[in-house]
Scaffold this active site. Structure first.
Site, PDB file in Angstrom:
ATOM      1  N   LYS B  84      50.032-104.220  71.527  1.00 47.78           N
ATOM      2  CA  LYS B  84      49.283-103.238  70.735  1.00 47.78           C
ATOM      3  C   LYS B  84      47.922-103.836  70.367  1.00 47.78           C
ATOM      4  O   LYS B  84      47.832-105.022  70.031  1.00 47.78           O
ATOM      5  CB  LYS B  84      50.076-102.896  69.470  1.00 47.78           C
ATOM      6  CG  LYS B  84      49.481-101.742  68.645  1.00 47.78           C
ATOM      7  CD  LYS B  84      50.357-101.414  67.433  1.00 47.78           C
ATOM      8  CE  LYS B  84      49.840-100.218  66.645  1.00 47.78           C
ATOM      9  NZ  LYS B  84      50.695 -99.893  65.480  1.00 47.78           N
ATOM     10  N   SER B 159      51.884 -94.992  64.993  1.00 47.14           N
ATOM     11  CA  SER B 159      50.632 -95.392  65.588  1.00 47.14           C
ATOM     12  C   SER B 159      50.740 -96.195  66.881  1.00 47.14           C
ATOM     13  O   SER B 159      49.784 -96.271  67.642  1.00 47.14           O
ATOM     14  CB  SER B 159      49.843 -96.214  64.567  1.00 47.14           C
ATOM     15  OG  SER B 159      50.477 -97.465  64.342  1.00 47.14           O
ATOM     16  N   SER B 183      55.581 -96.761  62.426  1.00 51.07           N
ATOM     17  CA  SER B 183      54.720 -96.809  63.606  1.00 51.07           C
ATOM     18  C   SER B 183      55.339 -97.432  64.854  1.00 51.07           C
ATOM     19  O   SER B 183      54.752 -97.381  65.928  1.00 51.07           O
ATOM     20  CB  SER B 183      53.422 -97.546  63.279  1.00 51.07           C
ATOM     21  OG  SER B 183      52.543 -96.698  62.571  1.00 51.07           O
TER      22      SER B 183
END
Lengths: 476, 496
Positions: B84, B159, B183
């Protein structure tokens, strides 16, 4: 109207730990701008602070040295404001639960002992330094070397009643921090600075007036000037029936005046909240005791001991306890030669005189305490005379050689051989019939001249007392 | 026979590890297969911000030469892992999908990156996300929208949408994401993969760009539970660089993977089966709960009365911390700086005005407000008190049960654009995940069925603090007894 002055100081001292407060980078003054930085100092994305436990030790030492209560539970908070020298947009500080509460510092003013109570001592990180180019307003630089350096804030109660008291208190705190070994309190380098709150109230009143806060001063002289100016300014306002504004003011070094900060310079809301990247600090009794045990004797106690136990005159003791390094030096020399008063005179007189002329501190002395003690031992056991000792000390400073080596190499051992002295005496009387006659005729001071001549002839090596005796014997 | 035809990029980490050990494949082949896959599908999925093939191929060759020399290999050697984009990677851009960090290249590696490098994992690249992890659909990325591989018109969740989509589309075997209020778990649910948020303190946050420091936690996405355990083994553990990381032993998470839930006490909180929960989701989750019971677990109705305050509480605390954490992006030292500002204030205003997207600005404003003098007590302090109550709900529940099972999200993946105009609707996607975040608990999401549209439905399993093992064991037992994890792609998605 006559007013009573009320002053409280907030003192900031940088701690002399090896590393910074939340990172491993060296905590040292100076260096090329931005040479003592790392991702944590710069507040790069993703970094986290890790508390330097030594900085906590040092804070506790300072706290215990000033009779504060070290708190079993304290925590860190974020204090927010935007400024280029503050890399994270917040300073990690302590708001409502500081490491130490409730202490006091005793200090002397004009022969009387006064006390200033302390509200609290907390630990926080310092900011970087903005550098504004002279004559240019389109560019500024920031040096982050100082960023993240551990800093303690010592918040005092408004117990000070004059600029003199404020200075004396500030000096006392400086001495304590230096003796406790937690800060070098170097004012020029900005590692020791203060804010002052000052207000006036009608004499005899117990209602404090509205205060002004004077920011960020780093010299005794500036603080004194700034406080004196504020007293005049506030007196004028009050005498004219006006009201003092509660505001933050800056001292203008060049003008010797203070001026109100522009609103922009003053952050109004720091939005404190608990620092989530650090766990609260638990300090148990064992830790406190360990720090207490490591605490050296503090300056006031040490000064008293020098006078009462070592027989050092009060004035000399005050000089010798000016810094911890100096007191340590003196005590080592005194122990080495076994004569505290002799050592006190030599350290305060000749050695400090030389250091002053050379613009150096005792830490940089070319002669160590044991080396000085060796010299004083030679003096004490009459191997050399006091006059010779002075020249030997000069030689030691110049060459770095030991006292014994110099005395041996130069043949400076004091002559106590009476036959040699008698020979010099005989020759001096022969060469100076006039003064010899004068002495015999009752002019006592002529003897001094003759002694001097003998010493000169012996190139300073003759024992002056023996010379004195021999001359009297020969002349009478 | 079907397995023999499965391309390398579609295998699990444990399958690849076995093939590598048996010298059936080389690390270079594994890496090439994954990068071929990324080239083939990522223009449609758009999971990757940056692909780091050169460095990855070098790692692969290194693993191969170690194999050649017969040296032992760490468990994740040659496993393609995507990261990420808010985990700092030395020498590779870390943008957090924000314009304000567009030019930012981290000078250091996050602790999890050092751990992955020590494992000789193949780092495939950086994955798209909602800007600074603020969002539930990855539509708040300043750069691009990531598609749900099961249906490209749908959101991957967020997210960590890029991380979830990359695993679902076989563009990485494992990925790392971060979970602040859901997330990891919510996008795992939307993309039909396994995603786990470990206990707060299990994984070092050093190098994880902070959103809400007291909530953020790094965790893995994987294709099955065993891979999740393998990934946890690699990334968990105490880190002296993170004061909030737990100084406690980490078990071998793969060792506890036995398909046995006999006597396991499963809590079913009434507050998670309420109005607003999609009917198909509820049916799948209830079926999964029955499955656990069939396997020997005992079911317990429990009550978590403060659940309804979770979203309100979360959306005070997280923005408050974010407003502080994002103060450092001022254009002074790194990242975006506006051109030609009038003065310092103007530089701050324009730099931050240009650099941050709407959702980030919204949360900075909410958080700044909540921490302001005069409002602090009413908002932040009160939220912290409610947070304690929420945590106490869990403490009480875990006196009676070993795990808590709920839906991960109220619905399957919503369509791209469906909620972008309604932040409140978007915030409600976190309604089932935020409570455990505030209590710091471990939570896992895994597929437990599919909607009539063919979109995955997620089952959330929550555990006691630092008891990831029990969560994994329950997940593993359920997975072994079902085949949701084997179903690959809908016809609208990305074909294998």
């Amino acid at each position: 109207m006559a007013y009573e002055v009320v002053i409280g100081l907030e003192i900031h001292a940088e701690l002399s730990t090896v590393g910074k407060l939340f990172t491993w980078t060296a905590n040292r003054f100076g260096g090329e701008p931005n040479s003592r930085i790392d991702p944590i100092t710069l507040g790069m994305p993703g970094v986290l602070p890790v508390l330097n436990r030594t900085a906590v030790d040092y804070t506790m030492r300072a706290a215990l040295a000033m009779d504060c209560d070290v708190q079993p539970f304290s925590k860190f908070d974020r204090k927010h404001y935007f400024y280029p020298d503050l890399p994270k947009g917040y300073q990690i500080s302590q708001k409502d639960l500081p490491i130490a509460l409730d202490g006091h510092v005793d200090f002397d003013v004009n022969g009387a002992t006064r006390r200033c109570r302390l509200t609290r001592i907390h630990l926080e990180e310092d900011a970087g330094k903005s550098i504004h180019a002279e004559g240019r307003d389109d560019v500024s630089w920031v040096d982050y070397n100082r960023s993240c350096v551990p800093l303690i804030e010592i918040v005092g109660e408004p117990d000070l009643r004059s600029p003199e008291e404020a200075i004396a208190y500030w000096r006392a705190v400086k001495e304590i921090l230096e003796f406790a070994g937690v800060s070098d309190c170097n004012m020029e380098e900005g590692s020791f600075r203060c804010d002052a709150n000052i207000s006036l109230m009608p004499e005899g009143s117990d209602q404090f007036g509205t205060r002004a806060e004077l920011k960020n001063m780093n010299s005794f002289r500036y603080v004194h000037q700034a406080l004196e100016f504020e007293i005049r300014r506030q007196t004028q306002i009050l005498d004219a029936g006006g009201k003092v504004d509660q505001e933050t003011r800056l001292f203008d070094v060049d003008a010797g005046t203070t001026r109100a900060m522009r609103n922009k310079e003053e952050a109004s809301d720091y939005r404190y909240f608990p620092e989530p990247d650090l766990v609260p600090l638990d300090i148990d009794d064992a830790w406190i005791q360990a720090v207490r045990d490591s605490l050296p004797e503090l300056p006031r106690a040490r000064r008293q001991r020098l006078v009462s136990e070592m027989g050092v005159p009060e004035q000399t003791a005050a000089v010798l306890t000016g810094t911890r390094a100096l007191t340590d030096f003196f005590e080592a020399a005194a122990e080495g030669c076994g004569d505290a008063v002799l050592a006190a005179n030599w350290v305060q007189g000749d050695l400090l005189g030389y250091m002053r002329d050379a613009g150096r501190e005792i830490e940089d002395s070319p002669v160590s305490a044991p080396e000085l003690a060796e010299l004083l031992t030679l003096l004490k056991d009459d191997t050399i005379s006091g006059r010779i000792a002075k020249t030997v000390l000069e030689e030691m400073i110049a060459t770095g050689k030991s006292a014994k080596t110099i005395v041996e190499e130069k043949g400076l051992v004091q002559v106590t051989d009476t036959s040699a002295i008698d020979e010099w005496v005989r020759q001096v009387i022969e060469d100076n019939p006039g003064p010899a006659e004068d002495y015999r005729g009752g002019t006592a001071k002529a003897l001094g001249f003759l002694v001097g001549q003998v010493m000169k002839l012996s190139r300073g090596k003759a024992n002056p007392q023996l010379v004195n005796q021999a001359l009297r014997a020969a002349l009478e | 026979m079907a397995e023999a035809a499965t391309p390398l990029h579609a295998l699990t980490a444990h399958e690849l590890r076995d093939k590598l050990r048996n010298r059936e494949v080389s690390a270079t082949q594994i890496a090439e297969s994954t990068f071929d896959r990324i080239r083939a599908v990522d223009d449609r999925v758009k999971a990757y911000m940056v692909v780091t093939q050169d460095a990855a191929m070098e790692t692969a060759r290194d693993v191969d030469s170690r194999l050649e020399r017969g040296e032992p290999l760490p468990p994740l050697a040659a496993i393609p892992v995507g990261i990420k984009d808010l985990i700092c990677t030395k020498g590779v851009r870390t943008t957090c999908s924000s314009k304000i960090l567009e030019p930012f290249v981290s000078p250091y590696d996050a602790t999890v990156m050092r751990r992955l490098h020590a494992q000789k994992a193949i780092i495939t690249g950086k994955l798209n996300m909602d800007e600074f992890a603020m969002g539930s659909s990855t539509e708040n990325s300043a750069y691009m929208e990531t598609a749900n591989p099961w249906n490209l018109a749908h959101a991957p969740g967020g997210s960590s949408g890029g991380s979830a989509a990359a695993v679902a589309a076989d563009e990485a075997v494992l990925t790392l994401g971060s979970d602040t209020g859901g997330s990891i778990r919510q996008p795992a649910s939307f993309c039909g993969v396994v995603g786990m948020k470990p206990t707060y303190g299990r994984v070092s946050r050093f190098g994880l760009v902070a959103f809400a420091s007291s909530l953020d936690q790094i965790g893995p996405f994987s294709k099955d539970v065993r891979d999740c355990a393998l990934a946890l083994n690699a990334i968990c553990g105490h880190d002296p660089l993170d004061s909030t990381s737990a100084d406690m032993a980490v078990p071998d998470f793969t060792a506890g993977l036995v398909p046995d839930v006999e006597g396991l006490r499963v809590g079913i909180p009434a507050e998670y089966f309420v109005e607003g929960l999609d009917g198909e989701v509820e049916a799948s989750v209830r079926a999964a709960i029955s499955k656990l019971e069939q396997l020997g677990a005992t079911l317990h109705e429990i009550s978590m009365p403060h659940t309804e305050y979770s979203i309100a509480t979360y959306y005070i605390i997280a923005p408050a911390e974010a407003s502080s954490n994002l103060a450092r992006y001022d254009g002074m030292r790194y990242g975006h700086r506006t051109d030609d500002p009038d003065d310092l204030m103007d530089m701050y205003r324009k730099t931050r005005g240009e650099g941050f997207g709407d959702e980030v600005k919204r949360r900075i404003m909410i958080g700044t407000y909540a921490l302001s003098a005069g409002y602090f007590d009413a908002y932040y302090l009160k939220a912290m008190k409610v947070r304690t109550l929420i945590k106490q709900d869990f403490d009480r529940a875990f006196e009676e049960v070993d795990i808590i099972v709920t839906p991960t999200a109220p619905s399957a993946a919503f369509a791209l654009g469906e909620k972008t105009d309604d932040p409140l609707q978007m915030y409600l996607s976190d309604v089932f995940t935020a409570p455990a975040s505030m209590a710091g608990l471990p939570g896992l999401s895994m597929p437990c069925g599919f909607s009539s549209e063919g979109l995955p439905i997620g089952l959330q399993i929550l555990g006691k603090p630092f008891d990831e093992e029990t969560v994994l064991r329950a997940a593993y037992a359920y997975e072994q007894a079902t085949d949701h994890h084997l179903r690959r792609r809908s016809p609208d998605g990305i074909a294998v």
